[in-house]
Design a protein around this motif. Structure first.
Motif, PDB file in Angstrom:
ATOM      1  N   ASN A 168      -4.550 -31.265  14.397  1.00  0.00           N
ATOM      2  CA  ASN A 168      -3.263 -31.780  13.929  1.00  0.00           C
ATOM      3  C   ASN A 168      -2.377 -30.637  13.488  1.00  0.00           C
ATOM      4  N   ALA A 169      -1.095 -30.912  13.413  1.00  0.00           N
ATOM      5  CA  ALA A 169      -0.108 -29.885  13.114  1.00  0.00           C
ATOM      6  C   ALA A 169      -0.354 -29.225  11.756  1.00  0.00           C
ATOM      7  N   TYR A 170      -0.678 -30.019  10.747  1.00  0.00           N
ATOM      8  CA  TYR A 170      -0.865 -29.453   9.413  1.00  0.00           C
ATOM      9  C   TYR A 170      -1.985 -28.423   9.404  1.00  0.00           C
ATOM     10  N   GLU A 171      -3.098 -28.726  10.046  1.00  0.00           N
ATOM     11  CA  GLU A 171      -4.215 -27.781  10.066  1.00  0.00           C
ATOM     12  C   GLU A 171      -3.842 -26.511  10.823  1.00  0.00           C
ATOM     13  N   PHE A 172      -3.089 -26.647  11.925  1.00  0.00           N
ATOM     14  CA  PHE A 172      -2.673 -25.465  12.672  1.00  0.00           C
ATOM     15  C   PHE A 172      -1.721 -24.604  11.837  1.00  0.00           C
ATOM     16  N   TYR A 173      -0.741 -25.238  11.180  1.00  0.00           N
ATOM     17  CA  TYR A 173       0.190 -24.471  10.345  1.00  0.00           C
ATOM     18  C   TYR A 173      -0.528 -23.818   9.160  1.00  0.00           C
ATOM     19  N   LEU A 174      -1.489 -24.507   8.575  1.00  0.00           N
ATOM     20  CA  LEU A 174      -2.254 -23.902   7.474  1.00  0.00           C
ATOM     21  C   LEU A 174      -3.085 -22.719   7.976  1.00  0.00           C
ATOM     22  N   SER A 175      -3.562 -22.799   9.200  1.00  0.00           N
ATOM     23  CA  SER A 175      -4.289 -21.669   9.786  1.00  0.00           C
ATOM     24  C   SER A 175      -3.367 -20.474   9.987  1.00  0.00           C
ATOM     25  N   VAL A 176      -2.122 -20.744  10.373  1.00  0.00           N
ATOM     26  CA  VAL A 176      -1.138 -19.666  10.496  1.00  0.00           C
ATOM     27  C   VAL A 176      -0.948 -18.989   9.144  1.00  0.00           C
ATOM     28  N   LEU A 177      -0.853 -19.797   8.081  1.00  0.00           N
ATOM     29  CA  LEU A 177      -0.661 -19.234   6.746  1.00  0.00           C
ATOM     30  C   LEU A 177      -1.883 -18.452   6.275  1.00  0.00           C
ATOM     31  N   GLN A 178      -3.057 -18.765   6.794  1.00  0.00           N
ATOM     32  CA  GLN A 178      -4.220 -17.954   6.463  1.00  0.00           C
ATOM     33  C   GLN A 178      -4.129 -16.578   7.110  1.00  0.00           C
ATOM     34  N   LEU A 179      -3.571 -16.529   8.330  1.00  0.00           N
ATOM     35  CA  LEU A 179      -3.390 -15.246   9.009  1.00  0.00           C
ATOM     36  C   LEU A 179      -2.210 -14.471   8.434  1.00  0.00           C
ATOM     37  N   GLU A 180      -1.123 -15.177   8.184  1.00  0.00           N
ATOM     38  CA  GLU A 180       0.103 -14.578   7.650  1.00  0.00           C
ATOM     39  C   GLU A 180       0.615 -15.447   6.510  1.00  0.00           C
ATOM     40  N   PRO A 181       0.222 -15.154   5.281  1.00  0.00           N
ATOM     41  CA  PRO A 181       0.574 -16.019   4.145  1.00  0.00           C
ATOM     42  C   PRO A 181       2.073 -16.238   3.944  1.00  0.00           C
ATOM     43  N   LYS A 182       2.909 -15.347   4.412  1.00  0.00           N
ATOM     44  CA  LYS A 182       4.355 -15.492   4.209  1.00  0.00           C
ATOM     45  C   LYS A 182       5.086 -15.913   5.487  1.00  0.00           C
ATOM     46  N   ASN A 183       4.383 -16.482   6.452  1.00  0.00           N
ATOM     47  CA  ASN A 183       5.006 -16.846   7.721  1.00  0.00           C
ATOM     48  C   ASN A 183       6.078 -17.905   7.490  1.00  0.00           C
ATOM     49  N   PRO A 184       7.353 -17.565   7.734  1.00  0.00           N
ATOM     50  CA  PRO A 184       8.437 -18.510   7.430  1.00  0.00           C
ATOM     51  C   PRO A 184       8.445 -19.748   8.327  1.00  0.00           C
ATOM     52  N   ALA A 185       8.046 -19.598   9.584  1.00  0.00           N
ATOM     53  CA  ALA A 185       8.052 -20.753  10.497  1.00  0.00           C
ATOM     54  C   ALA A 185       7.056 -21.803  10.037  1.00  0.00           C
ATOM     55  N   ALA A 186       5.856 -21.374   9.669  1.00  0.00           N
ATOM     56  CA  ALA A 186       4.825 -22.318   9.220  1.00  0.00           C
ATOM     57  C   ALA A 186       5.212 -22.952   7.892  1.00  0.00           C
ATOM     58  N   GLN A 187       5.716 -22.144   6.955  1.00  0.00           N
ATOM     59  CA  GLN A 187       6.112 -22.688   5.653  1.00  0.00           C
ATOM     60  C   GLN A 187       7.232 -23.709   5.795  1.00  0.00           C
ATOM     61  N   GLU A 188       8.208 -23.408   6.626  1.00  0.00           N
ATOM     62  CA  GLU A 188       9.328 -24.338   6.815  1.00  0.00           C
ATOM     63  C   GLU A 188       8.872 -25.630   7.494  1.00  0.00           C
ATOM     64  N   ALA A 189       8.027 -25.502   8.504  1.00  0.00           N
ATOM     65  CA  ALA A 189       7.543 -26.695   9.211  1.00  0.00           C
ATOM     66  C   ALA A 189       6.731 -27.588   8.277  1.00  0.00           C
ATOM     67  N   LEU A 190       5.887 -26.988   7.451  1.00  0.00           N
ATOM     68  CA  LEU A 190       5.089 -27.781   6.511  1.00  0.00           C
ATOM     69  C   LEU A 190       5.983 -28.460   5.479  1.00  0.00           C
ATOM     70  N   ARG A 191       6.961 -27.734   4.982  1.00  0.00           N
ATOM     71  CA  ARG A 191       7.875 -28.299   3.984  1.00  0.00           C
ATOM     72  C   ARG A 191       8.705 -29.454   4.575  1.00  0.00           C
ATOM     73  N   GLU A 192       9.200 -29.258   5.789  1.00  0.00           N
ATOM     74  CA  GLU A 192      10.030 -30.292   6.415  1.00  0.00           C
ATOM     75  C   GLU A 192       9.225 -31.531   6.805  1.00  0.00           C
ATOM     76  N   SER A 193       7.968 -31.347   7.187  1.00  0.00           N
ATOM     77  CA  SER A 193       7.172 -32.487   7.658  1.00  0.00           C
ATOM     78  C   SER A 193       6.416 -33.185   6.528  1.00  0.00           C
ATOM     79  N   PHE A 194       6.484 -32.655   5.319  1.00  0.00           N
ATOM     80  CA  PHE A 194       5.746 -33.228   4.195  1.00  0.00           C
ATOM     81  C   PHE A 194       6.078 -34.707   3.965  1.00  0.00           C
TER      82      PHE A 194
END
Length: 182
Positions: free
Chosen positions: A85-111
């Motif tokens: 699912n998208a949330y798990e993929f975006y959280l995995s991105v944040l594990q690789l790059e904790p400050k990744n703006p694309a993942a943070q924005e997508a998670l915030r918008e889809s919350f």
């Protein structure tokens, strides 16, 4: 009998052609992706960016995960199924790059949409799945008030299911008791 032999060999030929076409298409796709990802300078020599392969590995992993997350969002797999699912993929991105703006924005918008999906899961009494999904959202924003509300709704649903099971057990016990008295 010869007709059957002809139709079998024709099916075999069609299957063989389909396999060859798919193999060729896969090779072309792979080659085009490899060429698009390669960094070449003038006269065909690799540039300095291509020489930095270890740094690009993290970027390509992030890029792959972001692509998987976008695909999951497009397919409507925001918080379910588990592992894809998208949330798990975006959280995995944040594990690789904790400050990744694309993942943070997508998670915030889809919350908000994810919270609505979790509420539907609770309403369908898929309570273990709802717990998993709430925990998934907590990984991104553990202090969100919406998660506290969903946790309360989940707890209430669990209590209701427990009471239903208890009432059903009492009915069965009373029914079994009246059957033995007869």
């Amino acid at each position: 009998m010869p007709r059957f032999h002809f139709s079998v060999s024709q099916r075999y030929a069609l299957a063989l052609i389909a396999v060859l076409v798919l193999t060729a298409a896969g090779g072309i796709f792979w080659y085009s992706r490899a060429m698009a990802n390669a960094s070449y300078g003038p006269a065909g020599s690799p540039t300095a960016a291509a020489a930095d392969a270890p740094a690009d590995d993290a970027q390509s992993g992030t890029g792959i995960l972001l692509g998987l997350a976008r695909d999951a969002m497009h397919d409507g797999r925001l918080v379910a199924p588990a592992g894809s699912n998208a949330y798990e993929f975006y959280l995995s991105v944040l594990q690789l790059e904790p400050k990744n703006p694309a993942a943070q924005e997508a998670l915030r918008e889809s919350f908000p949409r994810a919270a609505v999906e979790i509420e539907h899961t609770i309403n369908q009494y898929d309570l273990e799945e709802a717990r998993r999904e709430i925990d998934l959202l907590r990984e991104f924003d553990s202090n969100n008030f919406t998660l506290a509300l969903l946790g309360g709704k989940l707890s209430a649903a669990r209590n209701m299911v427990t009471k239903q099971h208890e009432a059903e057990a009492e009915r069965k016990q009373a029914s079994a008791g009246s059957a033995t008295r007869m």
